[in-house]
Scaffold this active site. Sequence first.
Site, PDB file in Angstrom:
ATOM      1  N   HIS A  72      92.806 122.389 -66.463  1.00  0.00           N
ATOM      2  CA  HIS A  72      93.338 121.974 -67.764  1.00  0.00           C
ATOM      3  C   HIS A  72      92.722 120.629 -68.136  1.00  0.00           C
ATOM      4  O   HIS A  72      92.869 119.662 -67.401  1.00  0.00           O
ATOM      5  CB  HIS A  72      94.871 121.863 -67.728  1.00  0.00           C
ATOM      6  CG  HIS A  72      95.540 123.199 -67.837  1.00  0.00           C
ATOM      7  ND1 HIS A  72      96.804 123.353 -68.351  1.00  0.00           N
ATOM      8  CD2 HIS A  72      95.112 124.439 -67.518  1.00  0.00           C
ATOM      9  CE1 HIS A  72      97.126 124.644 -68.338  1.00  0.00           C
ATOM     10  NE2 HIS A  72      96.115 125.313 -67.827  1.00  0.00           N
ATOM     11  N   TYR A 200     104.757 119.075 -73.432  1.00  0.00           N
ATOM     12  CA  TYR A 200     105.915 118.241 -73.113  1.00  0.00           C
ATOM     13  C   TYR A 200     106.604 117.936 -74.437  1.00  0.00           C
ATOM     14  O   TYR A 200     105.978 117.337 -75.330  1.00  0.00           O
ATOM     15  CB  TYR A 200     105.478 116.934 -72.454  1.00  0.00           C
ATOM     16  CG  TYR A 200     104.955 117.092 -71.036  1.00  0.00           C
ATOM     17  CD1 TYR A 200     105.819 116.965 -69.949  1.00  0.00           C
ATOM     18  CD2 TYR A 200     103.610 117.354 -70.777  1.00  0.00           C
ATOM     19  CE1 TYR A 200     105.350 117.095 -68.640  1.00  0.00           C
ATOM     20  CE2 TYR A 200     103.140 117.487 -69.473  1.00  0.00           C
ATOM     21  CZ  TYR A 200     104.012 117.351 -68.408  1.00  0.00           C
ATOM     22  OH  TYR A 200     103.560 117.477 -67.123  1.00  0.00           O
ATOM     23  N   PRO A 292     110.453 115.037 -62.080  1.00  0.00           N
ATOM     24  CA  PRO A 292     109.307 115.955 -62.181  1.00  0.00           C
ATOM     25  C   PRO A 292     108.402 115.750 -63.397  1.00  0.00           C
ATOM     26  O   PRO A 292     107.328 116.340 -63.458  1.00  0.00           O
ATOM     27  CB  PRO A 292     109.971 117.340 -62.226  1.00  0.00           C
ATOM     28  CG  PRO A 292     111.360 117.088 -62.685  1.00  0.00           C
ATOM     29  CD  PRO A 292     111.740 115.727 -62.214  1.00  0.00           C
ATOM     30  N   LYS A 296     104.317 114.631 -60.300  1.00  0.00           N
ATOM     31  CA  LYS A 296     103.732 113.760 -59.279  1.00  0.00           C
ATOM     32  C   LYS A 296     104.284 113.992 -57.865  1.00  0.00           C
ATOM     33  O   LYS A 296     103.814 113.377 -56.909  1.00  0.00           O
ATOM     34  CB  LYS A 296     103.926 112.277 -59.659  1.00  0.00           C
ATOM     35  CG  LYS A 296     103.103 111.859 -60.850  1.00  0.00           C
ATOM     36  CD  LYS A 296     101.626 111.770 -60.502  1.00  0.00           C
ATOM     37  CE  LYS A 296     100.724 111.696 -61.705  1.00  0.00           C
ATOM     38  NZ  LYS A 296      99.677 112.721 -61.724  1.00  0.00           N
ATOM     39  N   TYR A 384      98.059 110.536 -65.383  1.00  0.00           N
ATOM     40  CA  TYR A 384      98.371 111.969 -65.271  1.00  0.00           C
ATOM     41  C   TYR A 384      97.384 112.672 -64.348  1.00  0.00           C
ATOM     42  O   TYR A 384      97.785 113.494 -63.515  1.00  0.00           O
ATOM     43  CB  TYR A 384      98.372 112.632 -66.662  1.00  0.00           C
ATOM     44  CG  TYR A 384      99.058 113.975 -66.658  1.00  0.00           C
ATOM     45  CD1 TYR A 384     100.397 114.096 -67.022  1.00  0.00           C
ATOM     46  CD2 TYR A 384      98.382 115.124 -66.254  1.00  0.00           C
ATOM     47  CE1 TYR A 384     101.044 115.324 -66.993  1.00  0.00           C
ATOM     48  CE2 TYR A 384      99.015 116.354 -66.218  1.00  0.00           C
ATOM     49  CZ  TYR A 384     100.345 116.446 -66.596  1.00  0.00           C
ATOM     50  OH  TYR A 384     100.981 117.664 -66.548  1.00  0.00           O
TER      51      TYR A 384
HETATM   52  C1  PHB Z   1     105.660 123.108 -63.489  1.00  0.00           C
HETATM   53  O1  PHB Z   1     104.750 123.858 -63.848  1.00  0.00           O
HETATM   54  O2  PHB Z   1     106.585 123.515 -62.790  1.00  0.00           O
HETATM   55  C2  PHB Z   1     105.609 121.684 -63.931  1.00  0.00           C
HETATM   56  C3  PHB Z   1     104.498 121.230 -64.636  1.00  0.00           C
HETATM   57  C4  PHB Z   1     104.445 119.925 -65.064  1.00  0.00           C
HETATM   58  C5  PHB Z   1     105.496 119.082 -64.792  1.00  0.00           C
HETATM   59  C6  PHB Z   1     106.598 119.518 -64.064  1.00  0.00           C
HETATM   60  C7  PHB Z   1     106.647 120.833 -63.630  1.00  0.00           C
HETATM   61  O3  PHB Z   1     105.444 117.804 -65.252  1.00  0.00           O
END
Ligand code: PHB
Length: 389
Positions: A72, A200, A292, A296, A384
Amino acid sequence: MRTQVCIIGGGPSGMLLGQLLQRNGIDNVVLERKTKDYVLSRIRAGVLEQGFVKLLETAGCAERLHAESFSHTGTYISYGEEIFRIDFVSQTGTPVVVYGQTEVTRDLYAARESSGATTEYNVEDVVIEGADGDTPSVRYSSNGQQRRIDCDFVAGCDGFHGVSRRAIPDNVRREYEKVYPFGWLGILSETPPVHEELIYANSDRGFALCSMRNENLSRYYIQCSLSDSPDDWSDQAFWDELRRRLPSDYADALQIGPSIEKSIAPLRSFVTEPMQWGRLFLCGDAAHIVPPTGAKGLNTAASDVHYLFHGLIEYYETGDRSGLDRYSETALRRIWKAERFSWWFSSLLHRYPDQTEFDRKMQIAELEFLRSNTAAQQAMAENYVGLPY
Ligand code: PHB
Ligand code: APR
């Protein structure tokens, strides 16, 4: 039994460390409290930094990841009807890799099994002894029998609820914690992801995240109350709420289906210092937790494993203990930065119960600044994709 490194915990931290050591001729034993099937049934995040991918390659466990993962090059952030993209590659030169943590763990277990290294499952009553001296040992019981492993070093990779952290005396250990007043309700569904990259979403109704595992497996989350239980949320209620938190184009495009997993995770920031005591070294969730947001958790575990692995290699190859002696200091320097990023990204995106209208305006102003300012985007992207080890 005798080994060079006794690893407590067979999660991703313990298994990655074990595999790296094994490949470099350093004998180790992994002690895991649960069964392999239990460990492999846990669904966790799925975004890997390049540093983690390199470690997996060094461990000889990246073949399936290279075949099945997705690169990505950016991510989307939305607020209300607004949406913008942060391009990781133009900002940092580096993409992230989407590959489920459960799959990483599965690959590590397969590699360990074919290497013939010892893994003990269903162990109970693990006790670390003599870590502050030169001859540590680990006692445990297995099938009702008492066992002891003498070793040179103990790696505490037993997660947040493990015993290793608590083996460091109270007068040496200092803990820092922030508990967030909400959780994440997550579902996995066999549906195509709503978008090819993650979204997000900050909304008046709370945070949401659209993530994925592959073209036909989606992972979605919504911020929920800590008092909620997954049973309170029918699939339909989940999808309806997710739609309300996304810009309408994405809400309209969302393909829904039955959930194949549904769970709630609380959000916590936590760090213990120091991360070592004598010959005991903590790695991963045993030493620190991040919320989450930003994925990280596994990636911070990986940098610990990197530092510890190199410290151990240096010690066994040259007798030089300086890398091991600096482990806590080196690992914590990076951990605190990842803690800051996860805390910042969480603060930017969630609704807080005590949030004032002013606080809300600050979030929106910060999102608009991020949307329009390349320096801000670069700072976000560098964090990130992962700060250097
Ligand atoms: C996930 O795919 O479970 C996931 C992806 C990004 C995040 C948290 C969880 O920031
Ligand atoms: N004895 C032996 N094993 C133990 C004990 C114990 N007393 N206590 C816990 N364990 C095991 C758990 O059963 C688990 O399999 O240690 C393992 C710890 O694994 P994780 O909790 O996954 O922690 P870690 O390997 O550091 O992974 C870090 O992966 O699991 C995610 O949220 C976590 O993203 C983070 C990253």
